[in-house]
Design a protein around this motif. Sequence first.
Motif, PDB file in Angstrom:
ATOM      1  N   HIS A 221       4.624   8.688  -3.748  1.00 15.90           N
ATOM      2  CA  HIS A 221       4.370   8.234  -5.119  1.00 15.90           C
ATOM      3  C   HIS A 221       4.901   6.819  -5.308  1.00 15.90           C
ATOM      4  CE1 HIS A 221       4.301   8.250  -9.528  1.00 15.90           C
ATOM      5  NE2 HIS A 221       5.519   7.742  -9.457  1.00 15.90           N
ATOM      6  N   LEU A 222       4.129   6.003  -6.021  1.00 19.10           N
ATOM      7  CA  LEU A 222       4.551   4.644  -6.330  1.00 19.10           C
ATOM      8  C   LEU A 222       4.791   4.512  -7.827  1.00 19.10           C
ATOM      9  CD1 LEU A 222       2.079   2.683  -4.032  1.00 19.10           C
ATOM     10  CD2 LEU A 222       4.492   3.168  -3.630  1.00 19.10           C
TER      11      LEU A 222
ATOM     12  N   PRO B 134       6.162  -2.478  -9.699  1.00 17.48           N
ATOM     13  CA  PRO B 134       5.706  -3.338  -8.607  1.00 17.48           C
ATOM     14  C   PRO B 134       4.228  -3.148  -8.294  1.00 17.48           C
ATOM     15  CG  PRO B 134       6.809  -1.426  -7.721  1.00 17.48           C
ATOM     16  CD  PRO B 134       6.942  -1.317  -9.212  1.00 17.48           C
ATOM     17  N   ALA B 135       3.668  -4.154  -7.605  1.00 15.57           N
ATOM     18  CA  ALA B 135       2.245  -4.141  -7.288  1.00 15.57           C
ATOM     19  C   ALA B 135       1.944  -3.230  -6.102  1.00 15.57           C
ATOM     20  CB  ALA B 135       1.774  -5.560  -6.973  1.00 15.57           C
ATOM     21  N   ALA B 136       0.745  -2.651  -6.114  1.00 13.11           N
ATOM     22  CA  ALA B 136       0.250  -1.864  -4.985  1.00 13.11           C
ATOM     23  C   ALA B 136      -1.271  -1.817  -5.072  1.00 13.11           C
ATOM     24  CB  ALA B 136       0.819  -0.450  -5.001  1.00 13.11           C
ATOM     25  N   ILE B 137      -1.891  -1.755  -3.915  1.00 12.13           N
ATOM     26  CA  ILE B 137      -3.349  -1.622  -3.828  1.00 12.13           C
ATOM     27  C   ILE B 137      -3.647  -0.237  -3.294  1.00 12.13           C
ATOM     28  CG2 ILE B 137      -5.480  -2.636  -2.942  1.00 12.13           C
ATOM     29  CD1 ILE B 137      -3.859  -5.198  -2.337  1.00 12.13           C
ATOM     30  N   LEU B 138      -4.420   0.535  -4.056  1.00  9.39           N
ATOM     31  CA  LEU B 138      -4.686   1.940  -3.763  1.00  9.39           C
ATOM     32  C   LEU B 138      -6.116   2.138  -3.256  1.00  9.39           C
ATOM     33  CD1 LEU B 138      -3.249   3.360  -7.135  1.00  9.39           C
ATOM     34  CD2 LEU B 138      -1.973   2.812  -5.041  1.00  9.39           C
ATOM     35  N   ASP B 139      -6.388   3.352  -2.765  1.00  4.74           N
ATOM     36  CA  ASP B 139      -7.754   3.839  -2.495  1.00  4.74           C
ATOM     37  C   ASP B 139      -8.544   2.931  -1.547  1.00  4.74           C
ATOM     38  OD1 ASP B 139      -7.280   6.027  -4.080  1.00  4.74           O
ATOM     39  OD2 ASP B 139      -8.206   5.178  -5.853  1.00  4.74           O
ATOM     40  N   TRP B 140      -8.263   3.082  -0.268  1.00  2.00           N
ATOM     41  CA  TRP B 140      -8.845   2.240   0.779  1.00  2.00           C
ATOM     42  C   TRP B 140     -10.028   2.892   1.479  1.00  2.00           C
ATOM     43  CZ3 TRP B 140      -7.462  -2.767   2.028  1.00  2.00           C
ATOM     44  CH2 TRP B 140      -6.361  -3.280   1.340  1.00  2.00           C
TER      45      TRP B 140
ATOM     46  N   GLY C 140       4.583   1.941 -10.033  1.00  2.00           N
ATOM     47  CA  GLY C 140       3.964   0.909 -10.865  1.00  2.00           C
ATOM     48  C   GLY C 140       3.091   1.464 -11.975  1.00  2.00           C
ATOM     49  N   THR C 141       2.660   0.559 -12.870  1.00  2.00           N
ATOM     50  CA  THR C 141       1.775   0.899 -13.982  1.00  2.00           C
ATOM     51  C   THR C 141       0.335   0.569 -13.608  1.00  2.00           C
ATOM     52  OG1 THR C 141       3.539   0.381 -15.544  1.00  2.00           O
ATOM     53  CG2 THR C 141       1.302   0.514 -16.435  1.00  2.00           C
ATOM     54  N   HIS C 142      -0.583   1.459 -13.924  1.00  2.00           N
ATOM     55  CA  HIS C 142      -1.980   1.288 -13.531  1.00  2.00           C
ATOM     56  C   HIS C 142      -2.595   0.077 -14.228  1.00  2.00           C
ATOM     57  CE1 HIS C 142      -6.220   2.287 -12.807  1.00  2.00           C
ATOM     58  NE2 HIS C 142      -5.765   3.032 -11.817  1.00  2.00           N
ATOM     59  N   GLY C 143      -3.396  -0.680 -13.463  1.00  2.00           N
ATOM     60  CA  GLY C 143      -3.992  -1.901 -13.991  1.00  2.00           C
ATOM     61  C   GLY C 143      -4.863  -1.695 -15.207  1.00  2.00           C
ATOM     62  N   GLN C 144      -5.645  -0.617 -15.230  1.00  2.00           N
ATOM     63  CA  GLN C 144      -6.514  -0.386 -16.378  1.00  2.00           C
ATOM     64  C   GLN C 144      -5.711  -0.060 -17.631  1.00  2.00           C
ATOM     65  OE1 GLN C 144      -9.345   2.388 -14.335  1.00  2.00           O
ATOM     66  NE2 GLN C 144     -10.875   0.991 -15.153  1.00  2.00           N
ATOM     67  N   ASP C 145      -4.581   0.611 -17.455  1.00  2.00           N
ATOM     68  CA  ASP C 145      -3.714   0.879 -18.606  1.00  2.00           C
ATOM     69  C   ASP C 145      -3.139  -0.421 -19.165  1.00  2.00           C
ATOM     70  OD1 ASP C 145      -4.186   3.594 -18.287  1.00  2.00           O
ATOM     71  OD2 ASP C 145      -2.346   3.940 -17.144  1.00  2.00           O
ATOM     72  N   LEU C 146      -2.798  -1.342 -18.276  1.00  5.55           N
ATOM     73  CA  LEU C 146      -2.258  -2.622 -18.722  1.00  5.55           C
ATOM     74  C   LEU C 146      -3.320  -3.455 -19.434  1.00  5.55           C
ATOM     75  CD1 LEU C 146      -0.053  -3.524 -15.647  1.00  5.55           C
ATOM     76  CD2 LEU C 146       0.760  -3.017 -17.955  1.00  5.55           C
ATOM     77  N   ILE C 147      -4.555  -3.416 -18.944  1.00  4.16           N
ATOM     78  CA  ILE C 147      -5.633  -4.125 -19.633  1.00  4.16           C
ATOM     79  C   ILE C 147      -5.832  -3.536 -21.026  1.00  4.16           C
ATOM     80  CG2 ILE C 147      -8.130  -4.513 -19.655  1.00  4.16           C
ATOM     81  CD1 ILE C 147      -8.001  -4.945 -16.665  1.00  4.16           C
TER      82      ILE C 147
ATOM     83  N   VAL D 107       0.849  -1.187   0.000  1.00  7.58           N
ATOM     84  CA  VAL D 107       0.000   0.000   0.000  1.00  7.58           C
ATOM     85  C   VAL D 107       0.890   1.244   0.000  1.00  7.58           C
ATOM     86  CG1 VAL D 107      -1.870  -1.188   1.216  1.00  7.58           C
ATOM     87  CG2 VAL D 107      -0.155   0.087   2.532  1.00  7.58           C
ATOM     88  N   PRO D 108       0.352   2.377  -0.422  1.00  7.57           N
ATOM     89  CA  PRO D 108       1.161   3.600  -0.404  1.00  7.57           C
ATOM     90  C   PRO D 108       1.564   3.985   1.014  1.00  7.57           C
ATOM     91  CG  PRO D 108      -0.810   3.882  -1.764  1.00  7.57           C
ATOM     92  CD  PRO D 108      -0.978   2.599  -1.020  1.00  7.57           C
ATOM     93  N   ALA D 109       2.761   4.525   1.167  1.00  7.68           N
ATOM     94  CA  ALA D 109       3.207   5.029   2.463  1.00  7.68           C
ATOM     95  C   ALA D 109       2.502   6.342   2.752  1.00  7.68           C
ATOM     96  CB  ALA D 109       4.714   5.226   2.456  1.00  7.68           C
TER      97      ALA D 109
END
Length: 217
Positions: free
Chosen positions: A67-68, A128-134, A70-77, A52-54
């Motif tokens: 700031h992290l 790298p992976a990260a989970i955002l917006d909690w 990684g590349t956004h998942g929707q962009d990769l899809i 998760v973001p610091a």
Amino acid sequence: MSENSERLAHGYSHDTRGDGATVVKRFQGPDADGRRATERAALTALAGLLPVPALLAAPDGALIMAHLPGTHGQDLIAAGHAETVLRRCGELLRELQAVDVRAVFPQAAAGTVLVHGDYGPNNMLFDPAAILDWEWAHPGEPVEDLAWCEWIVRYHHPDAAQALDALFDGYGDRPAWTARHAAMLRTCHAIAGVFAADAATVEHWQRRIAVTAAWLC
């Protein structure tokens, strides 16, 4: 944050800006203070447990995070990598659900798991992976985040729906369609309820509910 900050492309619901070093998320809409408090608690409790973001600071109405890269998942899809993204979504969801929900919600009922509340490639970075917006996190059932990840793909990336097998492969389970479908509809109704005072937003979600209800499998 520097004067070179820009509004981030995938910050749909809030004023979210970054300058390459930090990200500032200013919360907007109903119960903004409550959602900010939830995300602050989640980021604080989950540091070192999940990617998760610091959290750097929490000024009034906002959170400042590192700031992290990684590349956004929707962009990769959109770039044709749906299968890889969705398999990793499933794997990371297993990691998320392995965390004791009481780390974030000490009064959570027995048998519940930590639910992100808006889980999917829309709120994930990779390599790298990260989970955002909690901000929507809560105690709940394991099917909730899995079903919502599927909903994000079916609704926003229908051309990638054929890759959903990878999501379940990564997760290691495929609950019955009836359970997943019901969970999708509950989440849609819950979001519509949050915005009950905004007629346009409610109408927007009612259309989404109608589309979701019509899905047969």
